[in-house]
Design a protein around this motif. Structure first.
Motif, PDB file in Angstrom:
ATOM      1  N   HIS A 128       0.846  -1.189   0.000  1.00  0.00           N
ATOM      2  CA  HIS A 128       0.000   0.000   0.000  1.00  0.00           C
ATOM      3  C   HIS A 128       0.881   1.239   0.000  1.00  0.00           C
ATOM      4  CE1 HIS A 128      -3.522  -2.477   0.859  1.00  0.00           C
ATOM      5  NE2 HIS A 128      -2.812  -3.066   1.813  1.00  0.00           N
ATOM      6  N   MET A 129       0.684   2.102  -1.023  1.00  0.00           N
ATOM      7  CA  MET A 129       1.536   3.282  -1.162  1.00  0.00           C
ATOM      8  C   MET A 129       0.714   4.521  -1.476  1.00  0.00           C
ATOM      9  SD  MET A 129       4.799   1.793  -3.298  1.00  0.00           S
ATOM     10  CE  MET A 129       5.552   3.431  -3.314  1.00  0.00           C
ATOM     11  N   ALA A 130       1.287   5.672  -1.195  1.00  0.00           N
ATOM     12  CA  ALA A 130       0.705   6.945  -1.610  1.00  0.00           C
ATOM     13  C   ALA A 130       0.855   7.096  -3.121  1.00  0.00           C
ATOM     14  CB  ALA A 130       1.400   8.093  -0.894  1.00  0.00           C
ATOM     15  N   LYS A 131       0.097   8.014  -3.687  1.00  0.00           N
ATOM     16  CA  LYS A 131       0.252   8.371  -5.100  1.00  0.00           C
ATOM     17  C   LYS A 131       1.144   9.601  -5.206  1.00  0.00           C
ATOM     18  CE  LYS A 131      -4.208   6.583  -6.746  1.00  0.00           C
ATOM     19  NZ  LYS A 131      -5.516   6.954  -7.366  1.00  0.00           N
ATOM     20  N   ARG A 132       2.045   9.590  -6.181  1.00  0.00           N
ATOM     21  CA  ARG A 132       2.969  10.710  -6.393  1.00  0.00           C
ATOM     22  C   ARG A 132       2.929  11.121  -7.846  1.00  0.00           C
ATOM     23  NH1 ARG A 132       5.114   7.502  -2.411  1.00  0.00           N
ATOM     24  NH2 ARG A 132       5.998   8.617  -0.598  1.00  0.00           N
ATOM     25  N   ASP A 133       3.235  12.397  -8.090  1.00  0.00           N
ATOM     26  CA  ASP A 133       3.271  12.874  -9.467  1.00  0.00           C
ATOM     27  C   ASP A 133       4.672  12.696 -10.048  1.00  0.00           C
ATOM     28  OD1 ASP A 133       4.855  14.958  -8.488  1.00  0.00           O
ATOM     29  OD2 ASP A 133       3.230  16.428  -8.512  1.00  0.00           O
ATOM     30  N   SER A 134       4.877  13.201 -11.243  1.00  0.00           N
ATOM     31  CA  SER A 134       6.147  13.005 -11.935  1.00  0.00           C
ATOM     32  C   SER A 134       7.307  13.745 -11.277  1.00  0.00           C
ATOM     33  CB  SER A 134       6.024  13.450 -13.399  1.00  0.00           C
ATOM     34  OG  SER A 134       5.661  14.818 -13.473  1.00  0.00           O
ATOM     35  N   ASN A 135       6.996  14.667 -10.354  1.00  0.00           N
ATOM     36  CA  ASN A 135       8.046  15.367  -9.603  1.00  0.00           C
ATOM     37  C   ASN A 135       8.308  14.728  -8.246  1.00  0.00           C
ATOM     38  OD1 ASN A 135       8.486  17.432 -11.559  1.00  0.00           O
ATOM     39  ND2 ASN A 135       6.588  18.422 -10.880  1.00  0.00           N
ATOM     40  N   GLY A 136       7.580  13.651  -7.944  1.00  0.00           N
ATOM     41  CA  GLY A 136       7.755  12.981  -6.667  1.00  0.00           C
ATOM     42  C   GLY A 136       6.912  13.550  -5.546  1.00  0.00           C
ATOM     43  N   GLU A 137       6.074  14.546  -5.825  1.00  0.00           N
ATOM     44  CA  GLU A 137       5.223  15.126  -4.791  1.00  0.00           C
ATOM     45  C   GLU A 137       3.996  14.250  -4.560  1.00  0.00           C
ATOM     46  OE1 GLU A 137       5.890  17.762  -2.893  1.00  0.00           O
ATOM     47  OE2 GLU A 137       7.813  17.988  -3.922  1.00  0.00           O
ATOM     48  N   VAL A 138       3.648  14.038  -3.308  1.00  0.00           N
ATOM     49  CA  VAL A 138       2.482  13.220  -2.972  1.00  0.00           C
ATOM     50  C   VAL A 138       1.213  13.954  -3.384  1.00  0.00           C
ATOM     51  CG1 VAL A 138       1.157  12.215  -1.082  1.00  0.00           C
ATOM     52  CG2 VAL A 138       3.644  12.030  -1.082  1.00  0.00           C
ATOM     53  N   THR A 139       0.373  13.284  -4.138  1.00  0.00           N
ATOM     54  CA  THR A 139      -0.925  13.845  -4.536  1.00  0.00           C
ATOM     55  C   THR A 139      -2.075  13.202  -3.776  1.00  0.00           C
ATOM     56  OG1 THR A 139      -1.081  12.252  -6.365  1.00  0.00           O
ATOM     57  CG2 THR A 139      -0.120  14.415  -6.860  1.00  0.00           C
ATOM     58  N   ALA A 140      -1.883  11.973  -3.317  1.00  0.00           N
ATOM     59  CA  ALA A 140      -2.882  11.278  -2.507  1.00  0.00           C
ATOM     60  C   ALA A 140      -2.137  10.427  -1.490  1.00  0.00           C
ATOM     61  CB  ALA A 140      -3.789  10.407  -3.371  1.00  0.00           C
ATOM     62  N   PRO A 141      -2.049  10.886  -0.242  1.00  0.00           N
ATOM     63  CA  PRO A 141      -1.331  10.101   0.766  1.00  0.00           C
ATOM     64  C   PRO A 141      -2.066   8.801   1.072  1.00  0.00           C
ATOM     65  CG  PRO A 141      -2.436  11.970   1.785  1.00  0.00           C
ATOM     66  CD  PRO A 141      -2.605  12.136   0.309  1.00  0.00           C
ATOM     67  N   LEU A 142      -1.374   7.884   1.707  1.00  0.00           N
ATOM     68  CA  LEU A 142      -1.989   6.629   2.117  1.00  0.00           C
ATOM     69  C   LEU A 142      -2.823   6.900   3.361  1.00  0.00           C
ATOM     70  CD1 LEU A 142      -2.222   3.598   1.557  1.00  0.00           C
ATOM     71  CD2 LEU A 142      -0.277   3.259   3.114  1.00  0.00           C
ATOM     72  N   GLN A 143      -4.114   6.574   3.274  1.00  0.00           N
ATOM     73  CA  GLN A 143      -5.066   6.941   4.324  1.00  0.00           C
ATOM     74  C   GLN A 143      -5.762   5.716   4.897  1.00  0.00           C
ATOM     75  OE1 GLN A 143      -7.488  10.317   2.465  1.00  0.00           O
ATOM     76  NE2 GLN A 143      -5.865   9.952   0.973  1.00  0.00           N
ATOM     77  N   SER A 144      -6.287   5.882   6.120  1.00  0.00           N
ATOM     78  CA  SER A 144      -7.065   4.857   6.798  1.00  0.00           C
ATOM     79  C   SER A 144      -8.246   5.563   7.437  1.00  0.00           C
ATOM     80  CB  SER A 144      -6.209   4.148   7.852  1.00  0.00           C
ATOM     81  OG  SER A 144      -6.891   3.070   8.441  1.00  0.00           O
TER      82      SER A 144
END
Length: 569
Positions: free
Chosen positions: A522-538
C-alpha cells in the motif's frame, strides 16, 4: 546497523573534514553521514567497537563479495567473477587485494565469514562510501594503491559521483537540495537512476529488508538528532513511543511584509495567481484575518502576490489576492513557534463505571477503548514505530463488520471515533470529549472541574475536532504541516498524521482521516516530480478502509469550508 552512539562517533571523527569538503555543494553533513551508514555501517560500527584505529577501520571498510557462477548468472558488471578480474591488466594483483580485504574484514564482521570461507569470493566495494570494482578498468590505481583507505580519497570520490548523479536525475546546477532530493541523488548513486513516482521505495532491497532509499532516509533523520561540537543537532531526539519529526520549516522569503486584511473571512492561498473553478481546487491554505505574510518578490501578478508564511507550524507558499493584503512595514520576522496552550486547560476524558469495557464490537459511545491486549506505540526506532502503527490499523480493522463501533448506520458515520481510537492507541491525545465553554473558563481560573457528559464536557464531531486542533492542538503536541509530501513523510517515520476538513453546513459532519505509513503493498500516489498527490489513508466513514488513496484532494471539495494537515510526533 548504526545507532546514535555510532553516528556520534562518526561525526566526532569526520564531521570537520566532511564540512570542509561539502562547502559549495548542496549536500549536508547529515546526508553524508547517512550515506556512510547505508554503505558500510554494518562494517565500521563493529570495527570501531573493537577500538581499531582510523587507518585500520578505513582499510577494512569493504564489502559486497563476488564469486563465479557456473551458469553465468548473477552479477553482470565487471568483474563478473574471479576469472574476469584475473584477465584484466594487473588483475591478479587486484584479486589478491580484494580477496585479502574480504578475509581480513570477515575476521571481525561475522556476517561475512561464510563468504570468506569460499576461496573464489572477493570484495567489490571499497572505501567508507563504497566505490565499486566495476570502475577498475577506468581507474585501476585507486584500487591497486588502496586509495580508498584514505578518508579524503573515498570522500572525494563519493562527492564527485554524487554531483554526477545529481545532474543525471535533473538536479544539475542546483545550489540547494531538499532532504528528499538529496536522498533521490543517493538512490541514483546506488542504482544509476531514480523514479520520482516511487518515492523512497527504490534502490537495493535485501530480503526482508528496506529499500536503499528508505533505509538511507531513516539514517538521515537519526543523524539529524546527533550533535557534536562543530555540528549541533538539527532535531530533538524523540522519546520512546514517538517519532523523529523535524521542527517547522522557517520562512525564507525576503520581500516586504504584509498583513491579511479581509474583515469578513479567511484568505485563500492558491497555487496559481488566479481564481480556480471549482473555487477551492487550487487552494493550498487559508490565512486568518490579521495573519502576517512575506512577499517572495514584491511584484503582483494578475492582482495576486506570491507570499510565504508560517501557520501553526506549516510553511505555506502561494498566491494571495492583493485586495486583502496591506503593508506591514514595521514587522521584521514571522513567528514560527506555535502558541502556548491556555493555562489550566487539561485533557478531557470521560470516566467510566468500574469494570466496564469499551469494545470495537459495541456501538460507539463517548468512551475510549480499553480492551485487554489492545496494541500501542512504544517503539524506540522507526522500524518498530511503523510496525506498531500497522498493528493498530490491523487490530482496529474498520472493515470488519463485527466491529460495530465504526460501521455507518442511520446516516451516521464515525470518522471522528476511528481517528480518536487510532490516536489513543498510538499514545496521542485527540479528544473524544472536550470541555464546555463554562468549564474552560473555570479551569482557566484554576478551579477543579469534573468531566460530566452534557454538562462540563461534550462529544466532538469532525467539525469540532477541526476547531479543537486549531485552538488547542499545539498544547497537546500537534502542529500543522504545509504539504502532503511532508505529511506522508512524517507518517512513514512513525508519526501520527491526519487530514481534517470542516463542513460548510454546520449541521453536517466534516471528515477526518489518518495518514498512515506506506507498506510493501500500500503506497501513496505521487506525481512526476515525486510530490504526494494522494497520501496513504485509513478511515471510517461512508466507506471504511484500512488502506486507501483513491480520492485525491477530497478535502478541497466545495462542500468543505476549510482543511488542514496535522502531525504529532
Amino acid at each position: 546497523m548504526p545507532n546514535r552512539a555510532d553516528i556520534a562517533w562518526f561525526k566526532a571523527c569526520f564531521a570537520q573534514r566532511i564540512n570542509a569538503a561539502i562547502a559549495g555543494t548542496p549536500f549536508s553533513l547529515d546526508f553524508m553521514v547517512a550515506l556512510a551508514c547505508q554503505e558500510t555501517g554494518e562494517v565500521w560500527t563493529v570495527l570501531r567497537r573493537d577500538r581499531l584505529g582510523e587507518d585500520n577501520i578505513l582499510a577494512l571498510c569493504v564489502g559486497d563479495s563476488i564469486d563465479g557462477r557456473a551458469d553465468g548468472g548473477g552479477r553482470s558488471a565487471f568483474p563478473r567473477n574471479k576469472a574476469e578480474l584475473m584477465a584484466a591488466p594487473d588483475g591478479a594483483a587486484m584479486f589478491v587485494i580484494a580477496r585479502k580485504a574480504l578475509v581480513d574484514m570477515a575476521a571481525r564482521v561475522e556476517s561475512y565469514r561464510g563468504a570468506a570461507a569460499k576461496p573464489d569470493k572477493f570484495c567489490r566495494g571499497f572505501g567508507m562510501f563504497q566505490r565499486d570494482l566495476q570502475f577498475y578498468k577506468k581507474d585501476a590505481p585507486y584500487f591497486l594503491q588502496q586509495r580508498y583507505a584514505r578518508f579524503d580519497a573515498t570522500l572525494d570520490h563519493a562527492l564527485r559521483e554524487l554531483k554526477h548523479k545529481q545532474g543525471r536525475i535533473g538536479f544539475g546546477g542546483r545550489e540547494e537540495l531538499s532532504v528528499l532530493e538529496m536522498v533521490a541523488v543517493a538512490i541514483a548513486y546506488n542504482t544509476g537512476r531514480y523514479d520520482p513516482r516511487r518515492g523512497l521505495k527504490q534502490g537495493y532491497k535485501p530480503p526482508n529488508g528496506k529499500y536503499y532509499g528508505e533505509a538511507l532516509f531513516d539514517f538521515l533523520r537519526l543523524a539529524e538528532t546527533v550533535g557534536v561540537a562543530d555540528a549541533p543537532a538539527l532535531i530533538d531526539l524523540a522519546r520512546p513511543g514517538q517519532a523523529i519529526v523535524p521542527p517547522p520549516s522557517p520562512v525564507t522569503a525576503t520581500g516586504p511584509f504584509m498583513r491579511v486584511d479581509t474583515r469578513v473571512s479567511t484568505l485563500l492561498l492558491r497555487r496559481e495567481p488566479r481564481k480556480s473553478q471549482p473555487r477551492r481546487e487550487s487552494v493550498v491554505g487559508e490565512l486568518p484575518d490579521g495573519h502576517l505574510v512575506r512577499a517572495l518578490t514584491g511584484r503582483a501578478i494578475n492582482g495576486f502576490m506570491a507570499v510565504e508564511t508560517s501557520l501553526a507550524g506549516a510553511l505555506l507558499r502561494g498566491f494571495a489576492s492583493m485586495s486583502y493584503l496591506k503593508p506591514a512595514p514595521g514587522e521584521t520576522a514571522i513567528e514560527i513557534a506555535p502558541p502556548a496552550i491556555t493555562s489550566g486547560v487539561r485533557a478531557a476524558r470521560l470516566p467510566r463505571k468500574r469494570g466496564r469495557l469499551t469494545r470495537r464490537a459495541d456501538p460507539a459511545d463517548a468512551h475510549s477503548l480499553n480492551e485487554v491486549g489492545q496494541p500501542g506505540r512504544k517503539g524506540a526506532d522507526v522500524d518498530a514505530l511503523r510496525a506498531e502503527l500497522g498493528d493498530i490499523i490491523a487490530w482496529l480493522d474498520v472493515e470488519k463488520k463485527s466491529h460495530k463501533r465504526y460501521q455507518p448506520r442511520a446516516k451516521q458515520t464515525f470518522c471522528n471515533i476511528y481517528c480518536h481510537d487510532y490516536c489513543h492507541l498510538a499514545g496521542v491525545y485527540l479528544p473524544r470529549v472536550w470541555w464546555s465553554a463554562p468549564a474552560l473558563m473555570a479551569l482557566g481560573r484554576g478551579e477543579d472541574v469534573a468531566p460530566l457528559i452534557g454538562d462540563t464536557v461534550n462529544e466532538l464531531r469532525a467539525n469540532d475536532l477541526f476547531r479543537w486542533l486549531r485552538d488547542f492542538g499545539h498544547g497537546f503536541g500537534w502542529r500543522q504541516t504545509g504539504t502532503l509530501t511532508k505529511l506522508q513523510l512524517a507518517a512513514n517515520q512513525g508519526a501520527v498524521a491526519v487530514i481534517i476538513a470542516r463542513r460548510k453546513d454546520a449541521d453536517r459532519s466534516g471528515h477526518i482521516v489518518m495518514v498512515v505509513p506506506e507498506t510493501e503493498t500500500h503506497m501513496a500516489k505521487r506525481d512526476s516530480n515525486g510530490e504526494v498527490t494522494a497520501p496513504l489513508q485509513s478511515q471510517s466513514g461512508v466507506t471504511n478502509f484500512r488502506y486507501g488513496n483513491s480520492q485525491p484532494g477530497w478535502w478541497n471539495k466545495e462542500l468543505f469550508a476549510e482543511n488542514a494537515f496535522w502531525i504529532h510526533a
